[in-house]
Design an enzyme around this catalytic site. Structure first.
Site, PDB file in Angstrom:
ATOM      1  N   ARG A 168      86.205  46.421  59.358  1.00  0.00           N
ATOM      2  CA  ARG A 168      86.131  46.962  57.860  1.00  0.00           C
ATOM      3  C   ARG A 168      87.333  47.073  57.541  1.00  0.00           C
ATOM      4  NH1 ARG A 168      81.672  44.596  59.431  1.00  0.00           N
ATOM      5  NH2 ARG A 168      80.377  45.087  57.764  1.00  0.00           N
ATOM      6  N   ASP A 280      73.464  44.647  61.654  1.00  0.00           N
ATOM      7  CA  ASP A 280      72.666  45.821  62.037  1.00  0.00           C
ATOM      8  C   ASP A 280      71.653  45.619  62.842  1.00  0.00           C
ATOM      9  OD1 ASP A 280      74.952  46.737  61.372  1.00  0.00           O
ATOM     10  OD2 ASP A 280      74.059  46.180  58.787  1.00  0.00           O
TER      11      ASP A 280
END
Length: 339
Positions: A168, A280
């Site tokens: 990120r 995820d």
């Protein structure tokens, strides 16, 4: 079998439907975060799944715990303290307009946590699997140290470890990510990455591939997986393959390398309801498959199918069961009404 996931859970605020931030008068409040999303997937698949973090003692922290308990996630090892939950705002894109995420997570309880907050020998007692992502050590050097403490206990106890690289850029630089993640990777058994993570974090790039144009070169991804495995000694490397046609339409597949064979999944053409948490849900499906002894090909097929279903579900959490994933694998995704 028991899986333990460690990371940050955030309050998720979003406008109604596809409204833009500047149009919104109200925001829907739910919760989401990489490792927590994985724990919910595993619990929905019938696994013994625990989530570990640090939440404030106030009512918003309790709301976060309740959101996990609702799905059967073990929250007993969550430390309470600190002043705030991290927040993220999501504006869902459509067609040619991309989704947008704004973070408000500085000084959250987990970001300010100390190593003394977590007794990993106790937390990991009886665990078979530990999962974290690259987002968690990016929260600060203190949190990276906490992750390393956990990984050392996993090594001592013989616990399998998975990591989703999840780079990120809003949290840290590529250089910092490479420095920190290089120290953590020797403890990892299963590495999960996407088209960009391996390049952003370790400078390992898939050649002749352009995800913006929907061009995926299988041979290039084989090379990326092998380079990652050779560099860090991973037992398995999974790479998700997303072809972004627009914010509304993606092609979705993945590859799993086990040191001998490269297994590619079926490709799904997705009309997206909510793609946040898609990676995820893939991780949750993969961990479930590997913990239950599925073959390399069956594991990647299950993980991709589970994630394909998540793209049709609002919110971070993947609210599907094993039987629903298996039905998708059998039906091929016709979407016919079940009566």
């Amino acid at each position: 079998m028991k899986a333990v996931c460690f990371g940050e859970l955030m309050l998720r605020l979003e406008p109604n439907l596809y409204d833009r931030f500047l149009q919104a008068n109200t925001f829907n409040a739910t919760f989401g975060g990489g490792e927590a999303n994985v724990s919910v997937s595993l619990a929905n698949f019938g696994m013994d799944a625990a989530f570990v973090s640090k939440f404030p003692s106030h009512e918003i922290g309790q709301m976060a715990i309740n959101s996990l308990r609702k799905f059967g996630v073990d929250t007993s090892k969550i430390t309470r303290g600190g002043d705030r939950m991290g927040i993220y705002y999501i504006e869902k894109g459509a067609s040619v307009r991309p989704s947008k995420v704004i973070y408000d997570r500085a000084y959250s309880a987990i970001a300010l946590a100390s190593r003394e907050d977590f007794d990993w020998n106790d937390i990991l007692d009886g665990a078979d699997w530990f999962h974290f992502t690259g987002i968690t050590p990016a929260l600060g050097d203190n949190v990276a140290d906490i992750v390393l403490d956990a990984l050392k206990v996993c090594k001592d106890k013989g616990i399998k470890v998975s990591c989703d690289l999840n780079y990120r850029k809003k949290l840290w630089t590529k250089d910092k990510a490479r420095e920190v993640m290089t120290k953590l990777m020797p403890y990892v058994n299963v590495c999960i990455a996407n088209e960009e993570d391996a390049d952003d974090v370790f400078g390992i790039k898939a050649e002749n591939t352009d995800v913006e144009k929907g061009v995926v070169n299988h041979e290039a991804y084989k090379s990326v997986a092998k380079q990652l495995a050779d560099k860090f000694g991973f037992e398995k490397v999974a790479i998700t393959l997303r072809e972004s046609i627009s914010a509304s339409d993606n092609n979705w597949a993945a590859m799993l390398y086990d040191g001998k064979e490269y297994c590619f999944s079926k490709k799904y053409a997705l009309r997206i309801v909510d793609r946040v948490g898609g990676g995820d849900s893939f991780g949750g499906g993969l961990i479930y498959s590997l913990m239950n002894g599925k073959s390399t090909q069956d594991a990647i097929e299950f993980a991709v199918a589970a994630s394909a279903l998540k793209h049709t579900i609002e919110g971070d959490y993947n609210c599907v069961t094993v039987s629903e994933v298996e039905n998708l694998l059998k039906s091929g995704g016709s979407g016919r009404v079940q009566r």
